[in-house]
Design an enzyme around this catalytic site. Structure first.
Site, short mmCIF file in Angstrom:
data_model
loop_
_atom_site.label_atom_id
_atom_site.label_comp_id
_atom_site.label_asym_id
_atom_site.label_seq_id
_atom_site.Cartn_x
_atom_site.Cartn_y
_atom_site.Cartn_z
N TYR A 141 62.14 -5.04 26.31
CA TYR A 141 60.67 -5.03 26.24
C TYR A 141 60.10 -3.75 26.83
O TYR A 141 59.00 -3.33 26.47
CB TYR A 141 60.09 -6.22 27.01
CG TYR A 141 59.91 -7.48 26.19
CD1 TYR A 141 60.95 -8.01 25.44
CD2 TYR A 141 58.69 -8.16 26.19
CE1 TYR A 141 60.78 -9.17 24.72
CE2 TYR A 141 58.52 -9.33 25.47
CZ TYR A 141 59.57 -9.83 24.73
OH TYR A 141 59.39 -10.99 24.02
N LYS A 192 75.09 -11.30 25.98
CA LYS A 192 75.81 -10.99 24.75
C LYS A 192 76.85 -9.95 25.15
O LYS A 192 76.89 -8.82 24.64
CB LYS A 192 74.82 -10.48 23.68
CG LYS A 192 75.42 -10.30 22.30
CD LYS A 192 75.78 -11.61 21.59
CE LYS A 192 76.49 -11.32 20.28
NZ LYS A 192 77.01 -12.54 19.63
#
Ligand code: IPM
Ligand code: MG
Length: 362
Positions: A141, A192
């Site tokens: 972000y 991940k």
């Protein structure tokens, strides 16, 4: 000393739902003696319309000065054509960043009265009580470089960057472990790490921090699997800690487990536990101005404010019990309506919660 509360209604359904949450605050102030000073300011599209910027100076100053902020929602199609730098969402992200609100707590709790409202089978979701701890001021972000550039060939290329420092990972993991200590003592860190180096580091740091919390069981899960497990067997989770973007996605997913995104509050805290409180749903432009939106996520955000910033856990419990009482009366906004219940509008639901709050007494 009075606590200073800043109200930022925002856009879309924001003003409607926040009005109901303010009724709850006013009831606590006037009927139960809580010392509160309530201010209001503009954020998002409404601020852009008035001041040409989604986070005006005045709003930022008030947010810095107040103890807690209650926010509705920002954004809407009206402002989509604007440059991304002045879109309503930038106002929200700017506020999170300026106030250092790095820890976003998103509880997904199923009220037993709503077991039928979820699209999942009641036995899958009944008793659900998950807490998603989302990192809120870093990650993709905010990472740089970012933007859209034009290559020599004339083709454009969009860029966003996933970045986390060890200290950013460590502080959000500590929040998750501390909270897990007060719950079922389990933390699942979602990453991940099989593909992204940044989250390989995330996993390493989470593991290291975990050694300081020997009584907490730490597990790791890849985000794709976590999304699947959330809808397959959500009750396996207690506290979930994850990055900004994974937390954004997984918390919407978790919201649906509770029947409606209209039920989920959130708290965004900084290192001093100053907080901004907001429902996790958006501005829902499709139903804005119709008085049908669910105000319960905003009201439950007030409960979180009482618990985390105002040091009023007893009042927080009372607000949550008042919400349960309104649901017990079989009152439902359209998003959680079911057979045998009465569909009511935003204000009627808010009034029912306030009436229940008065009835519960001290
Ligand atoms: C949320 C929202 C925001 C986010 C948007 C409105 C910027 O989706 O709070 O989950 O992506 O963080
Ligand atoms: Mg979101």
């Amino acid at each position: 000393m009075s606590k200073q509360i800043l109200i930022l209604p925002g856009d879309g359904i924001g003003p409607e739902i926040v009005a109901e949450a303010v009724k709850v605050l006013v009831c606590l102030r006037d009927d139960f003696g809580l010392a509160l000073d309530i201010y209001e300011a503009l954020l998002g599209g409404s601020a852009y319309d008035e001041h040409g910027h989604p986070l005006p100076e005045e709003t930022l100053r008030l947010a810095h000065d107040c103890d807690a902020v209650l926010l509705g929602a920002v954004g809407g199609p009206k402002w989509e054509p604007l440059d991304i730098s002045v879109r309503p969402e930038k106002g929200l992200l700017g506020l999170r960043s300026e106030l250092g609100l790095f820890a976003n707590l998103r509880p997904a709790i199923l009220f037993p009265q709503l077991a039928d409202a979820s699209t999942l089978k009641p036995e899958v979701v009944s008793g659900l009580d998950i807490l998603i701890v989302r990192e809120l001021t870093g990650g993709i972000y905010f990472g740089r470089p970012r933007g859209v550039e034009t290559l020599d060939s004339g083709e454009r290329r969009g860029i966003n960057t996933l970045v986390y420092t060890e200290s950013e990972i460590e502080r959000i993991c500590r929040v998750a472990f501390d909270l897990a200590g007060k719950r079922s003592k389990r933390v699942c860190s979602v990453d991940k790490a099989n593909v992204l180096e940044c989250t390989e580091l995330w996993r390493e740091v989470a593991t290291r921090v975990g050694t300081d919390y020997p009584d907490i069981e730490l597990s790791h899960m890849y985000v794709d699997n976590a999304a699947m497990q959330l809808v397959r067997a959500p009750k396996q989770f207690d506290v979930v800690v994850t990055t900004n973007m994974f937390g954004d996605i997984l918390s919407d997913c978790a919201a649906q487990l509770t029947g409606s995104i209209g039920m989920l509050p959130s708290a965004s805290l900084n290192a001093e536990e100053k907080g901004m409180y907001e429902p996790i749903h958006g501005s829902a432009p499709d139903i804005a101005g119709r008085g049908v939106a669910n105000p319960l996520a905003a009201i439950l955000s007030v409960a979180m404010m009482l618990r985390y910033t105002l040091g009023e856990p007893v009042q927080a419990d009372r607000v949550e019990r008042a919400v349960a009482a309104a649901l017990d009366q079989r009152l439902r906004t359209a998003d959680i309506a079911a057979k045998g219940t009465e569909t009511v509008g935003t204000a009627r639901m808010g009034d029912a919660v306030v009436a229940a709050l008065r009835e519960i007494g001290d």
